[in-house]
Design a protein around this motif. Structure first.
Motif, PDB file in Angstrom:
ATOM      1  N   PRO A   1     -23.482  -0.060  -8.330  1.00 22.10           N
ATOM      2  CA  PRO A   1     -22.123  -0.549  -8.077  1.00 22.10           C
ATOM      3  C   PRO A   1     -21.057   0.304  -8.761  1.00 22.10           C
ATOM      4  O   PRO A   1     -21.239   0.767  -9.886  1.00 22.10           O
ATOM      5  N   LYS A   2     -19.976   0.503  -8.067  1.00 22.11           N
ATOM      6  CA  LYS A   2     -18.817   1.196  -8.609  1.00 22.11           C
ATOM      7  C   LYS A   2     -17.608   0.270  -8.432  1.00 22.11           C
ATOM      8  O   LYS A   2     -17.379  -0.268  -7.345  1.00 22.11           O
ATOM      9  N   ALA A   3     -16.856   0.080  -9.506  1.00 25.58           N
ATOM     10  CA  ALA A   3     -15.744  -0.879  -9.472  1.00 25.58           C
ATOM     11  C   ALA A   3     -14.640  -0.403  -8.531  1.00 25.58           C
ATOM     12  O   ALA A   3     -14.233   0.761  -8.559  1.00 25.58           O
ATOM     13  N   GLY A   4     -14.183  -1.306  -7.679  1.00 23.63           N
ATOM     14  CA  GLY A   4     -13.059  -1.040  -6.779  1.00 23.63           C
ATOM     15  C   GLY A   4     -12.031  -2.146  -6.891  1.00 23.63           C
ATOM     16  O   GLY A   4     -12.094  -2.998  -7.782  1.00 23.63           O
ATOM     17  N   ARG A   5     -11.087  -2.157  -5.964  1.00 23.17           N
ATOM     18  CA  ARG A   5     -10.019  -3.146  -6.005  1.00 23.17           C
ATOM     19  C   ARG A   5      -9.606  -3.510  -4.575  1.00 23.17           C
ATOM     20  O   ARG A   5      -9.508  -2.629  -3.714  1.00 23.17           O
ATOM     21  N   ILE A   6      -9.370  -4.781  -4.339  1.00 20.54           N
ATOM     22  CA  ILE A   6      -8.931  -5.257  -3.015  1.00 20.54           C
ATOM     23  C   ILE A   6      -7.415  -5.405  -3.042  1.00 20.54           C
ATOM     24  O   ILE A   6      -6.861  -6.090  -3.911  1.00 20.54           O
ATOM     25  N   GLN A   7      -6.749  -4.780  -2.093  1.00 21.62           N
ATOM     26  CA  GLN A   7      -5.291  -4.845  -2.007  1.00 21.62           C
ATOM     27  C   GLN A   7      -4.875  -5.080  -0.570  1.00 21.62           C
ATOM     28  O   GLN A   7      -5.556  -4.644   0.366  1.00 21.62           O
ATOM     29  N   PRO A   8      -3.741  -5.770  -0.359  1.00 20.57           N
ATOM     30  CA  PRO A   8      -3.219  -5.910   1.014  1.00 20.57           C
ATOM     31  C   PRO A   8      -2.898  -4.537   1.587  1.00 20.57           C
ATOM     32  O   PRO A   8      -2.455  -3.629   0.878  1.00 20.57           O
ATOM     33  N   VAL A   9      -3.081  -4.405   2.902  1.00 24.55           N
ATOM     34  CA  VAL A   9      -2.866  -3.105   3.537  1.00 24.55           C
ATOM     35  C   VAL A   9      -1.783  -3.136   4.598  1.00 24.55           C
ATOM     36  O   VAL A   9      -1.216  -2.111   4.936  1.00 24.55           O
ATOM     37  N   ALA A  10      -1.470  -4.325   5.158  1.00 27.12           N
ATOM     38  CA  ALA A  10      -0.443  -4.405   6.199  1.00 27.12           C
ATOM     39  C   ALA A  10       0.905  -4.674   5.559  1.00 27.12           C
ATOM     40  O   ALA A  10       1.010  -5.244   4.474  1.00 27.12           O
TER      41      ALA A  10
END
Length: 401
Positions: free
Chosen positions: A365-374
């Motif tokens: 696993p590699k840490a990521g981030r969820i962000q709005p895109v629209a």
């Protein structure tokens, strides 16, 4: 060869020690790398989308109450008119002649009343001297009553004739935009309510109604959630627009569901200060489907399809992949609402999903981030399988109001 093997072992030990220093378990040899992130937690408002058309708040078919020749047209096709403004004039000569005749009848009836009253007064004075009989007095009194009734009828005829004369002037019943004239000067109309005698049509200016139909399922959802009623916010876009830039308020819902179509009629009131909106225009409306709620969101790319189920892959502390069944909601700013099945602390695979072959496999696993895109809710894709067509973050709804 011995030197190369020693170097490879050193590299693997260094990588393992680096992973432990980051708090991650040492990955198994050959474990594919994936990007993981915890679901984005936000307050969300659902929006249901409907198709409808604009209607004028008031629409009037202008007709003449009396028949006759059209003598004049006093407005331009398509212009704004005021309530009471003169639109058409009819030939008033016949109505004026009727009024004059009725007035003459009033004068005649008035003279008959005067004569009958004088005869009654005279006979009553002679009765005291016993010069006439009581029967003659009663006859004169009856003649006076008949003359007074005739006078009242003549006065009523004058009022009717005067009213008919006023009908030769057709004025605007409301303020708004007139259509084109349906009858030109010199034509004869019958007057009244016949469909062929519509002179023009006026639609009110200012605010417009947006009328649309909702399914019975939507009506049940609203009634059970108790979220939608009068004054619920509505966002509307026109046929050539990509954003829901016009706002309004729900002001009416019908009192019954149409048994033939299974839909209920809904209506919103929309400001139209610039006069751009016209009756009959097509539009798409978004209605806030209920109150704001706390939701977890993940990218659509993180969702798997397992026959009728929707699942996401999460990575445990030991690097093992686990499949979790989820219930999905609408899309908001490019992210999918997960109504149930996920925990806020779950590490969801958001990239490299194709490398996580199956549940139980080991990954790195590699840490990521969820962000709005629209940019906004209207820019997000709409899916028909979700209970709501789209959604927006609750704080953006409050700011828009």
């Amino acid at each position: 060869m011995r030197t190369l093997k020693t170097a490879a072992v050193s590299v693997m030990m260094t990588a393992a020690l680096y992973g432990c220093s980051k708090g991650e378990p040492a990955p198994a040899a050959g474990a594919p790398p994936v990007t993981v992130a915890q679901p984005l937690a936000q307050r969300v408002t659902d929006w249901d989308e409907f198709t409808g058309r604009f209607e004028a708040v008031e629409t009037v078919d202008v007709r003449a109450r009396a028949g006759g020749f059209i003598q004049g047209v006093h407005f331009r096709d398509g212009e704004m008119v005021r309530q009471g403004q003169l639109l058409f004039t009819l030939d008033s000569a016949p109505a004026q002649a009727q009024l004059s005749s009725a007035q003459a009848q009033v004068a005649q009836a008035q003279s008959q009343v005067t004569l009958a009253r004088a005869n009654l007064t005279r006979s009553e004075s002679l009765l005291s001297a016993q010069a006439v009989s009581q029967a003659e007095v009663e006859t004169n009194r009856s003649q006076l009553q008949v003359a007074q009734a005739n006078l009242a009828a003549a006065n009523a005829a004058v009022r009717t004739a005067r009213q008919n004369l006023s009908y030769t002037r057709v004025t605007a019943p409301i303020s708004g935009r007139a259509s084109d004239r349906r009858v030109d000067r010199g034509n004869v109309i019958a007057g009244g309510t016949s469909a062929g005698d519509i002179l023009t049509t006026i639609v009110s200016g200012g605010a417009m109604h947006f009328v649309f139909d909702g399914s019975e399922a939507v009506a049940l959802k609203y009634m059970r959630e108790g979220g939608v009623g009068r004054d619920a916010p509505v966002q509307i876009r026109l046929q050539d627009e990509s954003d829901f830039s016009r706002t309004g308020r729900l002001d009416f819902s019908d009192n019954a569901i149409d048994t033939a179509s299974g839909v209920i009629r809904l209506r919103a009131i929309v400001p139209n200060a610039d006069g751009f909106l016209r009756p009959g225009m097509f539009g798409r409306a978004q209605v806030a489907g209920g109150g704001a709620y706390d939701a977890l969101l993940v990218p659509d790319s993180a969702i798997n399809t397992d026959q009728a189920r929707r699942t996401v892959y999460v990575v445990g502390a030991d690097g093992a992949v686990t499949s979790k069944a989820v219930t999905l909601g609408p899309v908001v700013q490019g992210l999918r609402v997960v109504r149930s099945g996920l925990a806020p602390t779950d590490r969801v695979i958001i990239a490299g999903l194709q490398r996580a072959a199956q549940p139980g496999a080991k990954v790195t696993p590699k840490a990521g981030r969820i962000q709005p895109v629209a940019q906004n809710a209207s820019g997000a894709p709409v899916t028909q399988s979700a209970p709501a067509s789209s959604a927006s973050f609750a704080n953006s709804v409050s700011a828009g109001e």
